[in-house]
Design a protein around this motif. Structure first.
Motif, PDB file in Angstrom:
ATOM      1  N   ASN A   1      29.233 -31.990 -26.758  1.00  0.00           N
ATOM      2  CA  ASN A   1      30.175 -31.048 -26.149  1.00  0.00           C
ATOM      3  C   ASN A   1      31.392 -31.832 -25.650  1.00  0.00           C
ATOM      4  O   ASN A   1      31.283 -33.041 -25.434  1.00  0.00           O
ATOM      5  CB  ASN A   1      29.500 -30.319 -24.974  1.00  0.00           C
ATOM      6  CG  ASN A   1      28.833 -29.033 -25.416  1.00  0.00           C
ATOM      7  OD1 ASN A   1      28.870 -28.684 -26.598  1.00  0.00           O
ATOM      8  ND2 ASN A   1      28.220 -28.340 -24.480  1.00  0.00           N
ATOM      9  N   PRO A   2      32.544 -31.184 -25.513  1.00  0.00           N
ATOM     10  CA  PRO A   2      32.773 -29.738 -25.651  1.00  0.00           C
ATOM     11  C   PRO A   2      32.985 -29.270 -27.081  1.00  0.00           C
ATOM     12  O   PRO A   2      33.022 -28.067 -27.325  1.00  0.00           O
ATOM     13  CB  PRO A   2      34.033 -29.526 -24.818  1.00  0.00           C
ATOM     14  CG  PRO A   2      34.794 -30.808 -24.969  1.00  0.00           C
ATOM     15  CD  PRO A   2      33.755 -31.887 -25.000  1.00  0.00           C
TER      16      PRO A   2
ATOM     17  N   ALA B   1      28.265 -14.105 -26.614  1.00  0.00           N
ATOM     18  CA  ALA B   1      28.455 -13.888 -25.184  1.00  0.00           C
ATOM     19  C   ALA B   1      28.016 -15.135 -24.419  1.00  0.00           C
ATOM     20  O   ALA B   1      27.113 -15.859 -24.852  1.00  0.00           O
ATOM     21  CB  ALA B   1      27.640 -12.682 -24.724  1.00  0.00           C
ATOM     22  N   THR B   2      28.641 -15.384 -23.310  1.00  0.00           N
ATOM     23  CA  THR B   2      28.273 -16.520 -22.470  1.00  0.00           C
ATOM     24  C   THR B   2      27.011 -16.187 -21.681  1.00  0.00           C
ATOM     25  O   THR B   2      26.944 -15.127 -21.041  1.00  0.00           O
ATOM     26  CB  THR B   2      29.412 -16.868 -21.490  1.00  0.00           C
ATOM     27  OG1 THR B   2      30.580 -17.181 -22.244  1.00  0.00           O
ATOM     28  CG2 THR B   2      29.031 -18.049 -20.619  1.00  0.00           C
ATOM     29  N   PRO B   3      25.979 -17.042 -21.736  1.00  0.00           N
ATOM     30  CA  PRO B   3      24.752 -16.789 -20.967  1.00  0.00           C
ATOM     31  C   PRO B   3      25.024 -16.731 -19.467  1.00  0.00           C
ATOM     32  O   PRO B   3      26.078 -17.166 -18.990  1.00  0.00           O
ATOM     33  CB  PRO B   3      23.867 -17.986 -21.322  1.00  0.00           C
ATOM     34  CG  PRO B   3      24.413 -18.500 -22.614  1.00  0.00           C
ATOM     35  CD  PRO B   3      25.891 -18.250 -22.558  1.00  0.00           C
ATOM     36  N   GLU B   4      24.041 -16.228 -18.723  1.00  0.00           N
ATOM     37  CA  GLU B   4      24.198 -16.074 -17.291  1.00  0.00           C
ATOM     38  C   GLU B   4      24.454 -17.394 -16.580  1.00  0.00           C
ATOM     39  O   GLU B   4      25.148 -17.429 -15.564  1.00  0.00           O
ATOM     40  CB  GLU B   4      22.954 -15.400 -16.701  1.00  0.00           C
ATOM     41  CG  GLU B   4      22.807 -13.931 -17.085  1.00  0.00           C
ATOM     42  CD  GLU B   4      21.629 -13.271 -16.404  1.00  0.00           C
ATOM     43  OE1 GLU B   4      20.966 -13.947 -15.586  1.00  0.00           O
ATOM     44  OE2 GLU B   4      21.378 -12.085 -16.678  1.00  0.00           O
ATOM     45  N   ASP B   5      23.875 -18.474 -17.097  1.00  0.00           N
ATOM     46  CA  ASP B   5      24.080 -19.775 -16.448  1.00  0.00           C
ATOM     47  C   ASP B   5      25.411 -20.416 -16.833  1.00  0.00           C
ATOM     48  O   ASP B   5      25.738 -21.515 -16.379  1.00  0.00           O
ATOM     49  CB  ASP B   5      22.923 -20.732 -16.742  1.00  0.00           C
ATOM     50  CG  ASP B   5      22.781 -21.062 -18.234  1.00  0.00           C
ATOM     51  OD1 ASP B   5      23.626 -20.628 -19.040  1.00  0.00           O
ATOM     52  OD2 ASP B   5      21.817 -21.758 -18.585  1.00  0.00           O
ATOM     53  N   GLY B   6      26.180 -19.732 -17.697  1.00  0.00           N
ATOM     54  CA  GLY B   6      27.491 -20.229 -18.080  1.00  0.00           C
ATOM     55  C   GLY B   6      27.473 -21.313 -19.132  1.00  0.00           C
ATOM     56  O   GLY B   6      28.531 -21.842 -19.497  1.00  0.00           O
ATOM     57  N   LYS B   7      26.292 -21.637 -19.666  1.00  0.00           N
ATOM     58  CA  LYS B   7      26.165 -22.725 -20.636  1.00  0.00           C
ATOM     59  C   LYS B   7      25.731 -22.168 -21.988  1.00  0.00           C
ATOM     60  O   LYS B   7      24.606 -21.695 -22.140  1.00  0.00           O
ATOM     61  CB  LYS B   7      25.147 -23.758 -20.155  1.00  0.00           C
ATOM     62  CG  LYS B   7      25.523 -24.411 -18.835  1.00  0.00           C
ATOM     63  CD  LYS B   7      24.428 -25.360 -18.379  1.00  0.00           C
ATOM     64  CE  LYS B   7      24.767 -26.005 -17.045  1.00  0.00           C
ATOM     65  NZ  LYS B   7      23.691 -26.920 -16.579  1.00  0.00           N
TER      66      LYS B   7
ATOM     67  N   THR C   1      20.131 -28.105 -27.480  1.00  0.00           N
ATOM     68  CA  THR C   1      20.251 -26.703 -27.893  1.00  0.00           C
ATOM     69  C   THR C   1      20.772 -26.640 -29.324  1.00  0.00           C
ATOM     70  O   THR C   1      21.670 -27.405 -29.702  1.00  0.00           O
ATOM     71  CB  THR C   1      21.195 -25.933 -26.961  1.00  0.00           C
ATOM     72  OG1 THR C   1      20.598 -25.854 -25.660  1.00  0.00           O
ATOM     73  CG2 THR C   1      21.460 -24.526 -27.455  1.00  0.00           C
ATOM     74  N   LEU C   2      20.207 -25.742 -30.108  1.00  0.00           N
ATOM     75  CA  LEU C   2      20.534 -25.604 -31.528  1.00  0.00           C
ATOM     76  C   LEU C   2      21.165 -24.250 -31.798  1.00  0.00           C
ATOM     77  O   LEU C   2      20.651 -23.222 -31.354  1.00  0.00           O
ATOM     78  CB  LEU C   2      19.268 -25.754 -32.371  1.00  0.00           C
ATOM     79  CG  LEU C   2      19.467 -25.626 -33.886  1.00  0.00           C
ATOM     80  CD1 LEU C   2      19.699 -27.007 -34.499  1.00  0.00           C
ATOM     81  CD2 LEU C   2      18.260 -24.967 -34.543  1.00  0.00           C
ATOM     82  N   ALA C   3      22.274 -24.239 -32.535  1.00  0.00           N
ATOM     83  CA  ALA C   3      22.894 -23.001 -33.003  1.00  0.00           C
ATOM     84  C   ALA C   3      22.744 -22.919 -34.514  1.00  0.00           C
ATOM     85  O   ALA C   3      23.014 -23.887 -35.225  1.00  0.00           O
ATOM     86  CB  ALA C   3      24.370 -22.958 -32.617  1.00  0.00           C
ATOM     87  N   GLN C   4      22.304 -21.776 -34.999  1.00  0.00           N
ATOM     88  CA  GLN C   4      22.124 -21.540 -36.434  1.00  0.00           C
ATOM     89  C   GLN C   4      23.179 -20.549 -36.912  1.00  0.00           C
ATOM     90  O   GLN C   4      23.258 -19.430 -36.403  1.00  0.00           O
ATOM     91  CB  GLN C   4      20.720 -20.995 -36.707  1.00  0.00           C
ATOM     92  CG  GLN C   4      20.453 -20.677 -38.175  1.00  0.00           C
ATOM     93  CD  GLN C   4      19.148 -19.919 -38.360  1.00  0.00           C
ATOM     94  OE1 GLN C   4      18.540 -19.464 -37.391  1.00  0.00           O
ATOM     95  NE2 GLN C   4      18.725 -19.765 -39.595  1.00  0.00           N
ATOM     96  N   LEU C   5      23.989 -20.969 -37.886  1.00  0.00           N
ATOM     97  CA  LEU C   5      25.045 -20.100 -38.421  1.00  0.00           C
ATOM     98  C   LEU C   5      24.924 -20.016 -39.938  1.00  0.00           C
ATOM     99  O   LEU C   5      24.468 -20.971 -40.584  1.00  0.00           O
ATOM    100  CB  LEU C   5      26.431 -20.633 -38.050  1.00  0.00           C
ATOM    101  CG  LEU C   5      26.743 -20.758 -36.562  1.00  0.00           C
ATOM    102  CD1 LEU C   5      26.704 -22.229 -36.154  1.00  0.00           C
ATOM    103  CD2 LEU C   5      28.092 -20.155 -36.226  1.00  0.00           C
ATOM    104  N   ARG C   6      25.388 -18.895 -40.495  1.00  0.00           N
ATOM    105  CA  ARG C   6      25.418 -18.712 -41.944  1.00  0.00           C
ATOM    106  C   ARG C   6      26.819 -18.288 -42.368  1.00  0.00           C
ATOM    107  O   ARG C   6      27.532 -17.611 -41.620  1.00  0.00           O
ATOM    108  CB  ARG C   6      24.403 -17.657 -42.384  1.00  0.00           C
ATOM    109  CG  ARG C   6      22.962 -18.104 -42.288  1.00  0.00           C
ATOM    110  CD  ARG C   6      22.008 -17.016 -42.711  1.00  0.00           C
ATOM    111  NE  ARG C   6      20.629 -17.448 -42.590  1.00  0.00           N
ATOM    112  CZ  ARG C   6      19.586 -16.639 -42.597  1.00  0.00           C
ATOM    113  NH1 ARG C   6      19.772 -15.323 -42.725  1.00  0.00           N
ATOM    114  NH2 ARG C   6      18.346 -17.103 -42.474  1.00  0.00           N
TER     115      ARG C   6
END
Length: 326
Positions: free
Chosen positions: A116-117, A132-138, A144-149
């Motif tokens: 990051n960032p 959307a931004t999670p409640e903890d702002g992170k 943490t893994l993001a999966q995109l197609r």
């Protein structure tokens, strides 16, 4: 792969939690134990979900590279598959897209491990509908893994062209790892499955006609032992044992076949299977080249060595080796 022609999948993984207690430069900052386990949990999850990547790109910074290696091994793959790219260290969105654009079209699923960032900004920029931004702002905390197609070539990947499938945090996954028995998973353990297969060597030499056994300090420095370690994916039992001998004892030599035998050791909440070989020592590395020289090393008579090792099975293997060589 079951994706349609032209479909691509991008896995973005932020490195695990790093250790700020170490007085080192940012580039050399290591992972904490929590960071290592987080990386392993992501790797085990990727394997469970049949999401193993075709290609792995990683920032060469210590915390990112260690994350990639821990993740890959937990998938059952070898670290030889990991490729570093200096441009990924603290990369901007533009830098990240430039690296991704060079990916060959033969790659259908790519895992990129970075920082990051830039990673979080990329996860926000790529989807047509930003997350959307999670409640903890992170959005992308450590491990943490993001999966995109997306559709098309890697060189065509741009903001707004992808679809975000999910974001997975390591801390939300199981704290245990599946342990396979054949093709089924009917047991969960504290560490990845490959941890429970180990190999060791009993180093020996003949000096002035007398057989001597080399012992080293244990990792806890509370007792004497022999070089021993996990057989990591991509290594044979013998190759792993020789690597441990060089790193832990600062020695090289010739492994004697067949193996002296096997024994079981209780560790990480279950049993490790350890294969033991005899190693005739031909070279002792000078201290500056000995990676774990803090362990120390002692040449002892076979009787004395068998009395000093904590594992009774190792004592019996030392006795067996003595009989074989006499």
């Amino acid at each position: 792969m079951t994706q349609s022609a032209g479909a691509r999948e991008l896995l973005l993984l932020r490195h695990g939690k790093s250790d700020w207690r170490e007085p080192v430069a940012d580039y050399d900052r290591p992972l904490k134990k929590r960071g290592k386990l987080g990386a392993q949990r992501i790797g085990a999850w990727l394997q469970e979900q049949a999401l193993e990547p075709d290609q792995i790109l990683v920032s060469p910074a210590e915390r990112a590279l260690a994350t990639a290696e821990k993740c890959v091994k937990a998938m059952g793959h070898t670290v030889a598959e990991v490729e570093t790219d200096r441009q990924l260290y603290m990369a901007s969105v533009e830098d990240l897209l430039a690296v991704l654009a060079k990916t060959p079209d033969s790659t259908e699923r790519l895992l990129l491990v970075g920082h990051n960032p830039g990673l979080e900004q990329l996860v926000r920029a790529l989807p047509a509908q930003p997350p959307a931004t999670p409640e903890d702002g992170k959005l992308m905390p450590t491990a943490t893994l993001a999966q995109l197609r997306f559709q098309g070539a890697w060189s065509e990947l741009a903001p707004g062209t992808a679809e975000l499938q999910r974001i997975v945090r390591a801390r939300a996954l199981s704290s245990e790892f599946p342990f396979p028995h054949g093709q089924a998973v009917d047991e969960w353990r504290q560490r990845p499955a490959y941890y429970y297969r180990q190999s060791a060597v009993i180093p020996f030499r003949c000096l002035d006609g007398q057989l001597e056994i080399l012992l080293i300090g244990s990792s806890s420095e509370r007792h004497l032992s022999v070089p021993k370690g996990i057989v990591e994916p991509g290594l044979s039992d013998i190759a792993s044992a020789c690597r441990e001998a060089e790193q832990e004892a600062g020695i090289r030599g010739q492994v004697q076949l067949p193996a002296l035998g096997q024994y079981r050791q209780a560790k990480w909440g279950s049993w490790c299977e350890v294969t033991v070989y005899a190693l005739e020592v031909t070279e002792q590395l000078p201290e500056p080249e000995w990676q774990e020289r803090q362990r120390g090393r002692q040449w002892l008579s076979p009787v004395r060595a068998s009395q000093q090792v904590r594992q009774p099975e190792l004592g019996r293997f030392i006795t067996k080796l003595t009989r074989l060589l006499n």
